[in-house]
Design a protein around this motif. Structure first.
Motif, PDB file in Angstrom:
ATOM      1  N   SER A 259       0.734  -1.262  -0.167  1.00 37.65           N
ATOM      2  CA  SER A 259       0.103   0.119   0.058  1.00 37.65           C
ATOM      3  C   SER A 259       0.903   1.265   0.026  1.00 37.65           C
ATOM      4  N   GLY A 260       1.999   1.065   0.380  1.00 35.99           N
ATOM      5  CA  GLY A 260       3.142   2.329   0.506  1.00 35.99           C
ATOM      6  C   GLY A 260       2.825   3.053   1.522  1.00 35.99           C
ATOM      7  N   ARG A 261       2.134   2.619   2.687  1.00 37.40           N
ATOM      8  CA  ARG A 261       1.786   3.315   3.871  1.00 37.40           C
ATOM      9  C   ARG A 261       2.881   3.239   5.104  1.00 37.40           C
ATOM     10  N   VAL A 262       3.041   4.352   5.832  1.00 40.54           N
ATOM     11  CA  VAL A 262       3.994   4.172   6.765  1.00 40.54           C
ATOM     12  C   VAL A 262       3.598   4.809   7.891  1.00 40.54           C
ATOM     13  N   THR A 263       4.014   4.393   9.225  1.00 43.69           N
ATOM     14  CA  THR A 263       3.586   5.048  10.334  1.00 43.69           C
ATOM     15  C   THR A 263       4.675   5.631  11.019  1.00 43.69           C
ATOM     16  N   GLU A 264       4.638   6.986  11.759  1.00 41.90           N
ATOM     17  CA  GLU A 264       5.851   7.528  12.242  1.00 41.90           C
ATOM     18  C   GLU A 264       5.952   6.920  13.697  1.00 41.90           C
ATOM     19  N   VAL A 265       7.010   6.538  14.022  1.00 37.45           N
ATOM     20  CA  VAL A 265       7.356   6.167  15.414  1.00 37.45           C
ATOM     21  C   VAL A 265       8.177   7.363  15.920  1.00 37.45           C
ATOM     22  N   ARG A 266       7.702   7.931  17.212  1.00 40.56           N
ATOM     23  CA  ARG A 266       8.494   8.970  17.943  1.00 40.56           C
ATOM     24  C   ARG A 266       8.606   8.494  19.304  1.00 40.56           C
ATOM     25  N   SER A 267       9.425   9.083  19.992  1.00 38.17           N
ATOM     26  CA  SER A 267      10.058   8.878  21.211  1.00 38.17           C
ATOM     27  C   SER A 267       8.992   9.290  22.253  1.00 38.17           C
ATOM     28  N   PRO A 268       9.008   8.939  23.428  1.00 41.44           N
ATOM     29  CA  PRO A 268       8.121   9.733  24.357  1.00 41.44           C
ATOM     30  C   PRO A 268       8.039  10.974  24.575  1.00 41.44           C
ATOM     31  N   GLU A 269       9.297  11.915  24.104  1.00 44.31           N
ATOM     32  CA  GLU A 269       9.114  12.978  24.428  1.00 44.31           C
ATOM     33  C   GLU A 269       8.465  13.947  22.793  1.00 44.31           C
ATOM     34  N   GLY A 270       8.042  12.738  21.952  1.00 41.44           N
ATOM     35  CA  GLY A 270       7.785  13.447  20.736  1.00 41.44           C
ATOM     36  C   GLY A 270       8.514  13.520  19.481  1.00 41.44           C
ATOM     37  N   ALA A 271       9.940  13.179  19.604  1.00 41.62           N
ATOM     38  CA  ALA A 271      11.038  13.444  18.685  1.00 41.62           C
ATOM     39  C   ALA A 271      10.701  12.292  17.565  1.00 41.62           C
ATOM     40  N   PHE A 272      10.858  12.754  16.470  1.00 39.06           N
ATOM     41  CA  PHE A 272      10.755  11.701  15.366  1.00 39.06           C
ATOM     42  C   PHE A 272      11.926  10.502  15.500  1.00 39.06           C
ATOM     43  N   VAL A 273      11.546   9.327  15.277  1.00 40.38           N
ATOM     44  CA  VAL A 273      12.774   8.208  15.508  1.00 40.38           C
ATOM     45  C   VAL A 273      12.721   7.521  14.198  1.00 40.38           C
ATOM     46  N   ALA A 274      11.585   7.114  13.526  1.00 38.72           N
ATOM     47  CA  ALA A 274      11.764   6.422  12.148  1.00 38.72           C
ATOM     48  C   ALA A 274      10.351   6.349  11.479  1.00 38.72           C
ATOM     49  N   ASN A 275      10.067   5.907  10.484  1.00 35.47           N
ATOM     50  CA  ASN A 275       8.920   5.560   9.624  1.00 35.47           C
ATOM     51  C   ASN A 275       9.169   3.973   9.498  1.00 35.47           C
ATOM     52  N   VAL A 276       7.710   3.360   9.715  1.00 33.25           N
ATOM     53  CA  VAL A 276       7.515   1.986   9.946  1.00 33.25           C
ATOM     54  C   VAL A 276       6.572   1.547   8.874  1.00 33.25           C
ATOM     55  N   ALA A 277       6.759   0.451   8.074  1.00 33.81           N
ATOM     56  CA  ALA A 277       5.670  -0.080   7.286  1.00 33.81           C
ATOM     57  C   ALA A 277       4.497  -0.103   7.948  1.00 33.81           C
ATOM     58  N   LYS A 278       3.436   0.345   7.337  1.00 29.24           N
ATOM     59  CA  LYS A 278       2.252  -0.453   7.644  1.00 29.24           C
ATOM     60  C   LYS A 278       1.577  -1.283   6.939  1.00 29.24           C
ATOM     61  N   ALA A 279       1.114  -2.400   7.413  1.00 24.82           N
ATOM     62  CA  ALA A 279       0.761  -3.628   6.856  1.00 24.82           C
ATOM     63  C   ALA A 279      -0.745  -3.511   6.226  1.00 24.82           C
ATOM     64  N   SER A 280      -0.978  -4.075   5.245  1.00 25.77           N
ATOM     65  CA  SER A 280      -2.247  -3.831   4.649  1.00 25.77           C
ATOM     66  C   SER A 280      -3.020  -5.375   4.648  1.00 25.77           C
ATOM     67  N   ARG A 281      -4.119  -5.659   3.962  1.00 23.29           N
ATOM     68  CA  ARG A 281      -4.628  -6.793   3.810  1.00 23.29           C
ATOM     69  C   ARG A 281      -3.858  -7.728   2.897  1.00 23.29           C
ATOM     70  N   LYS A 282      -3.549  -6.977   1.922  1.00 21.07           N
ATOM     71  CA  LYS A 282      -2.642  -7.912   0.846  1.00 21.07           C
ATOM     72  C   LYS A 282      -1.434  -8.493   1.440  1.00 21.07           C
ATOM     73  N   ASP A 283      -0.894  -7.665   2.425  1.00 19.00           N
ATOM     74  CA  ASP A 283       0.503  -8.071   3.079  1.00 19.00           C
ATOM     75  C   ASP A 283       0.111  -9.274   4.119  1.00 19.00           C
ATOM     76  N   ALA A 284      -1.003  -9.175   4.664  1.00 17.99           N
ATOM     77  CA  ALA A 284      -1.562 -10.232   5.612  1.00 17.99           C
ATOM     78  C   ALA A 284      -1.552 -11.563   4.712  1.00 17.99           C
ATOM     79  N   ARG A 285      -2.304 -11.237   3.591  1.00 18.44           N
ATOM     80  CA  ARG A 285      -2.404 -12.348   2.677  1.00 18.44           C
ATOM     81  C   ARG A 285      -1.206 -13.078   2.222  1.00 18.44           C
ATOM     82  N   ASP A 286      -0.351 -12.390   1.778  1.00 14.35           N
ATOM     83  CA  ASP A 286       1.242 -12.601   1.420  1.00 14.35           C
ATOM     84  C   ASP A 286       1.942 -13.425   2.577  1.00 14.35           C
ATOM     85  N   ALA A 287       1.794 -13.013   3.730  1.00 10.70           N
ATOM     86  CA  ALA A 287       2.368 -13.358   4.966  1.00 10.70           C
ATOM     87  C   ALA A 287       1.728 -15.041   5.026  1.00 10.70           C
TER      88      ALA A 287
END
Length: 291
Positions: A30-58
Motif C-alpha cells: 500500500s506504500g503506507r508508513v507510520t511515524e514512530v516517535r520517542s516518548p518526548e515526541g521526537a521523530f525516530v523512524a518510519n515503519v511500514a504499515k501492513a495492509s490486507r494484501k500484506d497479511a495475505r502474502d504473509a
C-alpha cells in the motif's frame, strides 16, 4: 593533491523498517508508513504499515514454509531456536537502544528486557525434543496393539502480540509456536514496532527457514479481523488483543474452525502448556508381534 584530511561532515544512514514476509523485507504494497516517535515526541523512524494484501502474502509464505519446519527433527529446531538467542545476544546493544528510544525505558530496564528475551529463546530451545514426552502417551487398549498419542503442530498460527512489552512480549508468543513446528504470522505491539522488525533481522540470520515467521507492523485492529477470517490460518492467538473486540474476532475465527487462545494480561505464560496449546494430537495404532 590528496591530503587525507576529511573535508565533509558524514551524514547518518537512517534505518528503514519494513515488513518481514517470507524471509524478505518488503515495503507494504500500500506504500503506507507510520511515524514512530520517542516518548518526548521526537521523530525516530518510519515503519511500514501492513495492509490486507500484506497479511495475505504473509499467510501464503507461512503455509509454504510450515511443512518443512514441522518436518525438521526436534533436535534441529532446538538448534535453530538456540541460534536465535545467540544472534540476539550479539545484537543486544541495538535492541537496548531501540527500547530506550521508543519505549521510554531506562537503559537498565531495557537491558533486562533484552536479556529476559534471550533467556526465553534458550528455554524454548530446550523444549523442542522434550515436549513430545509431556504431551504424548502410550494408551492401554483391549487387544494386541500399541496405541500411541503424539503432539503435532497445528499449522499456521496468527498472533496478536502483547502490547505492553515490545521484545519480550513478542518472544513470549512466537517462541512457543515454533517449538513443535508451527509457522507464524505475528502483529507486534503498535506502540513499539522497531524491535519487531529488528527481531525479524535476527530470525533471518539464524537458520530459520524463510516464511516460518512473518512480522506485520501496523494497526492490530485493522489486521486482526483479516487474519481471524483467513481460511488458511489454523489457530489464532489473541494474547495481546485485550484492547480489541476480541469476542468478535473469536466469532470470525469460528467460521473456519480455528483454535483460539484468548487474551491474557501481560506476557504469555512461560509453561509447556503454552506450547501444547498450539498442537494437535495424533493417535497411532500398531499391531504387536506375536512371536
Amino acid at each position: 593533491m590528496a591530503t587525507g584530511v576529511k573535508t565533509t561532515t558524514r551524514l547518518d544512514v537512517p534505518k528503514t523498517y519494513k515488513l518481514f514476509i517470507g524471509g524478505a523485507f518488503p515495503r507494504s504494497e500500500s506504500g503506507r508508513v507510520t511515524e514512530v516517535r520517542s516518548p518526548e515526541g521526537a521523530f525516530v523512524a518510519n515503519v511500514a504499515k501492513a495492509s490486507r494484501k500484506d497479511a495475505r502474502d504473509a499467510v501464503r509464505a507461512a503455509r509454504k514454509a510450515q511443512p518443512g519446519w514441522a518436518g525438521a527433527t526436534a533436535y534441529n529446531r532446538g538448534q535453530v531456536l538456540y541460534r536465535v538467542a545467540e544472534v540476539l545476544e550479539g545484537r543486544k546493544a541495538q535492541f537496548v537502544d531501540e527500547l530506550v528510544r521508543t519505549g521510554g525505558l531506562s537503559a537498565a530496564r531495557a537491558q533486562q528486557q533484552v536479556e529476559d528475551a534471550i533467556d526465553l529463546w534458550v528455554w524454548h530451545a530446550g523444549w523442542t525434543d522434550k515436549i513430545a514426552q509431556i504431551g504424548g502417551s502410550a494408551n492401554p487398549v483391549a487387544g494386541p496393539y500399541f496405541n500411541l498419542s503424539v503432539p503435532e503442530p497445528t499449522g499456521v498460527v496468527a498472533i496478536i502480540a502483547p502490547q505492553s512489552s515490545a521484545l519480550l512480549g513478542l518472544t513470549s508468543v512466537i517462541a512457543p509456536a515454533l517449538v513443535t513446528g508451527n509457522a507464524v504470522v505475528v502483529v507486534p505491539a503498535a506502540s513499539a514496532p522497531l524491535s519487531a522488525i529488528s527481531l525479524g533481522e535476527v530470525l533471518a540470520t539464524s537458520d530459520l527457514p524463510g516464511g516460518v515467521v512473518n512480522v506485520l507492523t501496523g494497526d492490530p485492529a485493522e489486521l486482526a479481523p483479516w487474519l481471524a477470517g483467513h481460511a488458511d490460518v489454523n489457530a489464532l492467538d489473541l494474547t495481546g488483543a485485550g484492547g480489541l473486540d476480541w469476542v468478535a474476532l473469536e466469532v470470525i475465527a469460528a467460521d473456519t474452525l480455528k483454535r483460539v487462545i484468548r487474551p491474557e494480561p501481560g506476557l504469555a505464560p512461560e509453561t509447556p502448556h503454552r506450547i501444547l496449546a498450539l498442537t494437535e494430537t495424533k493417535t497411532v495404532w500398531h499391531t504387536k508381534s506375536r512371536l
